[in-house]
Design a protein around this motif. Structure first.
Motif, PDB file in Angstrom:
ATOM      1  N   THR A   1       0.695  -1.160   0.037  1.00 43.84           N
ATOM      2  CA  THR A   1       0.094   0.034  -0.112  1.00 43.84           C
ATOM      3  C   THR A   1       0.625   1.187   0.033  1.00 43.84           C
ATOM      4  O   THR A   1       0.603   2.231  -0.704  1.00 43.84           O
ATOM      5  CB  THR A   1      -0.787  -0.107   1.208  1.00 43.84           C
ATOM      6  OG1 THR A   1      -1.769  -1.107   1.213  1.00 43.84           O
ATOM      7  CG2 THR A   1      -1.983   1.145   1.454  1.00 43.84           C
TER       8      THR A   1
ATOM      9  N   HIS B   1       1.269   4.011  -3.061  1.00 44.06           N
ATOM     10  CA  HIS B   1       1.160   5.538  -2.787  1.00 44.06           C
ATOM     11  C   HIS B   1       2.229   6.328  -3.513  1.00 44.06           C
ATOM     12  O   HIS B   1       2.069   7.413  -4.111  1.00 44.06           O
ATOM     13  CB  HIS B   1       1.080   5.796  -1.308  1.00 44.06           C
ATOM     14  CG  HIS B   1       0.708   7.356  -0.903  1.00 44.06           C
ATOM     15  ND1 HIS B   1      -0.219   7.853  -1.198  1.00 44.06           N
ATOM     16  CD2 HIS B   1       1.755   8.056  -0.375  1.00 44.06           C
ATOM     17  CE1 HIS B   1       0.125   9.433  -0.829  1.00 44.06           C
ATOM     18  NE2 HIS B   1       1.253   9.317  -0.173  1.00 44.06           N
TER      19      HIS B   1
ATOM     20  N   GLU C   1       0.301  -4.099  -6.688  1.00 46.76           N
ATOM     21  CA  GLU C   1      -0.837  -4.737  -6.958  1.00 46.76           C
ATOM     22  C   GLU C   1      -1.009  -6.282  -6.580  1.00 46.76           C
ATOM     23  O   GLU C   1      -2.002  -6.971  -5.991  1.00 46.76           O
ATOM     24  CB  GLU C   1      -1.506  -4.528  -8.183  1.00 46.76           C
ATOM     25  CG  GLU C   1      -1.750  -3.023  -8.486  1.00 46.76           C
ATOM     26  CD  GLU C   1      -3.210  -2.533  -7.523  1.00 46.76           C
ATOM     27  OE1 GLU C   1      -3.718  -3.401  -6.934  1.00 46.76           O
ATOM     28  OE2 GLU C   1      -3.216  -1.310  -7.829  1.00 46.76           O
TER      29      GLU C   1
ATOM     30  N   PRO D   1     -10.504  -6.848  -1.069  1.00 46.08           N
ATOM     31  CA  PRO D   1     -10.978  -5.651  -1.094  1.00 46.08           C
ATOM     32  C   PRO D   1     -10.969  -4.827   0.449  1.00 46.08           C
ATOM     33  O   PRO D   1     -10.537  -3.524   0.292  1.00 46.08           O
ATOM     34  CB  PRO D   1     -12.512  -5.756  -1.350  1.00 46.08           C
ATOM     35  CG  PRO D   1     -12.564  -6.891  -1.861  1.00 46.08           C
ATOM     36  CD  PRO D   1     -11.627  -7.990  -1.352  1.00 46.08           C
ATOM     37  N   LEU D   2     -10.842  -5.440   1.400  1.00 46.51           N
ATOM     38  CA  LEU D   2     -10.784  -5.074   2.741  1.00 46.51           C
ATOM     39  C   LEU D   2      -9.126  -4.457   2.795  1.00 46.51           C
ATOM     40  O   LEU D   2      -8.849  -3.262   3.417  1.00 46.51           O
ATOM     41  CB  LEU D   2     -10.860  -6.014   3.775  1.00 46.51           C
ATOM     42  CG  LEU D   2     -10.924  -5.433   5.265  1.00 46.51           C
ATOM     43  CD1 LEU D   2     -11.650  -4.552   5.630  1.00 46.51           C
ATOM     44  CD2 LEU D   2     -10.986  -6.718   6.155  1.00 46.51           C
TER      45      LEU D   2
ATOM     46  N   ARG E   1      -7.333  -3.433   0.445  1.00 44.70           N
ATOM     47  CA  ARG E   1      -7.091  -2.435  -0.554  1.00 44.70           C
ATOM     48  C   ARG E   1      -7.744  -1.074  -0.066  1.00 44.70           C
ATOM     49  O   ARG E   1      -7.361   0.164  -0.182  1.00 44.70           O
ATOM     50  CB  ARG E   1      -7.732  -2.603  -2.042  1.00 44.70           C
ATOM     51  CG  ARG E   1      -7.015  -3.791  -2.543  1.00 44.70           C
ATOM     52  CD  ARG E   1      -7.681  -4.105  -4.080  1.00 44.70           C
ATOM     53  NE  ARG E   1      -7.004  -5.173  -4.795  1.00 44.70           N
ATOM     54  CZ  ARG E   1      -5.992  -4.857  -5.371  1.00 44.70           C
ATOM     55  NH1 ARG E   1      -5.323  -3.954  -5.524  1.00 44.70           N
ATOM     56  NH2 ARG E   1      -5.031  -5.956  -6.149  1.00 44.70           N
ATOM     57  N   SER E   2      -8.896  -1.191   0.891  1.00 49.45           N
ATOM     58  CA  SER E   2      -9.460   0.201   1.379  1.00 49.45           C
ATOM     59  C   SER E   2      -9.113   0.663   2.767  1.00 49.45           C
ATOM     60  O   SER E   2      -9.495   1.543   3.216  1.00 49.45           O
ATOM     61  CB  SER E   2     -11.077  -0.272   1.355  1.00 49.45           C
ATOM     62  OG  SER E   2     -11.525  -1.153   2.063  1.00 49.45           O
ATOM     63  N   ALA E   3      -8.298  -0.428   3.505  1.00 51.51           N
ATOM     64  CA  ALA E   3      -7.956   0.131   4.685  1.00 51.51           C
ATOM     65  C   ALA E   3      -7.210   1.116   5.096  1.00 51.51           C
ATOM     66  O   ALA E   3      -7.360   1.793   5.998  1.00 51.51           O
ATOM     67  CB  ALA E   3      -7.364  -1.492   5.222  1.00 51.51           C
ATOM     68  N   ASP E   4      -6.311   1.343   4.139  1.00 52.44           N
ATOM     69  CA  ASP E   4      -5.439   2.346   4.378  1.00 52.44           C
ATOM     70  C   ASP E   4      -5.000   3.291   3.057  1.00 52.44           C
ATOM     71  O   ASP E   4      -4.598   2.330   1.979  1.00 52.44           O
ATOM     72  CB  ASP E   4      -3.876   2.023   5.163  1.00 52.44           C
ATOM     73  CG  ASP E   4      -4.157   1.552   6.420  1.00 52.44           C
ATOM     74  OD1 ASP E   4      -4.493   2.296   7.314  1.00 52.44           O
ATOM     75  OD2 ASP E   4      -4.301   0.390   6.796  1.00 52.44           O
ATOM     76  N   GLU E   5      -4.239   4.514   3.191  1.00 51.77           N
ATOM     77  CA  GLU E   5      -4.042   5.003   2.053  1.00 51.77           C
ATOM     78  C   GLU E   5      -2.705   5.827   2.444  1.00 51.77           C
ATOM     79  O   GLU E   5      -2.533   6.222   3.599  1.00 51.77           O
ATOM     80  CB  GLU E   5      -4.758   6.034   1.049  1.00 51.77           C
ATOM     81  CG  GLU E   5      -6.055   5.350   0.654  1.00 51.77           C
ATOM     82  CD  GLU E   5      -6.890   6.397   0.002  1.00 51.77           C
ATOM     83  OE1 GLU E   5      -6.650   7.427  -0.002  1.00 51.77           O
ATOM     84  OE2 GLU E   5      -7.769   5.935  -0.661  1.00 51.77           O
TER      85      GLU E   5
END
Length: 221
Positions: free
Chosen positions: A17, A21, A33, A56-57, A59-63
């Protein structure tokens, strides 16, 4: 083994992740990825779930730059009893608390959670301890790395009666009958079944130690 798999998967997720970024290169993005997908597959082995559910969890947990999540708990005592709330998720008991929101200081978050989950107004007095969930063998494995701050506080109204919030099904001091679907500031010597993913006996022992001794230092890790 399960704990190790989840920890390794979370570290890979964090690296991937963070890489996504910062990179502008299409080939690096493809590799990161792929790492995220592999992390989800590895976590699925540890959690007994399907990779399609976890990816999906992940991928969406942090940025951005990924760091451990911060959880806070507030220990409020009345004599030898401690305020606990019953969690809707598992029907077990924990200190009121939760993850810190952006914009909150840790102590503000602890006070807010006590108001939301137990319906009481309180203030933070001291830090009881900083706990790394991965270093506590009694803590169930988590998908994500969590640092937990446990505070000791006082009620603004010493006679306040707690009430459950939207995420809890009960909140009280004392020892009301379990058969009535409630409990009451629970005696430290006779605790109900704890929601160990949220509150460990260690957290309660350290909070009580710090509450009793104004010279006591907080627990670390």
């Amino acid at each position: 083994m399960r704990r190790d798999l989840l920890a390794i998967a979370d570290e890979i997720r964090a690296l991937a992740t963070t890489g996504l970024h910062y990179t502008d290169g299409p080939f690096d993005r493809e590799r990161y990825e792929k790492l995220l997908a592999l992390a989800a597959r590895l976590a699925a082995h540890g959690a007994g779930d399907e990779p399609a559910v976890l990816e999906p969890l992940f991928r969406s947990a942090d940025e951005g730059y990924v760091t451990p999540k911060l959880d806070v708990r507030l220990a409020l005592f009345r004599g030898g009893d401690v305020l606990l709330v019953r969690e809707r998720m598992d029907g077990r008991w924990s200190l009121p608390g939760g993850f810190v929101d952006v914009g909150d200081s840790p102590s503000e978050a602890a006070v807010r959670e006590a108001a939301e989950e137990a319906g009481v107004e309180a203030r933070v007095e001291r830090l009881a301890g900083v706990f790394d969930t991965r270093l506590q063998p009694d803590c169930p494995p988590h998908l994500f790395h969590i640092h937990k701050l446990v505070f000791v506080g006082t009620l603004l109204d010493p006679n306040a009666e707690p009430r459950a919030g939207s995420e809890t099904s009960d909140a009280a001091f004392g020892s009301r009958s379990e058969s009535s679907g409630s409990a009451a500031f629970h005696p430290l010597a006779a605790l109900p079944e704890l929601s160990l993913g949220r509150t460990l006996p260690l957290h309660l022992r350290e909070a009580a130690r710090v509450a009793r001794d104004p010279r006591a230092l907080p627990y670390l890790d």
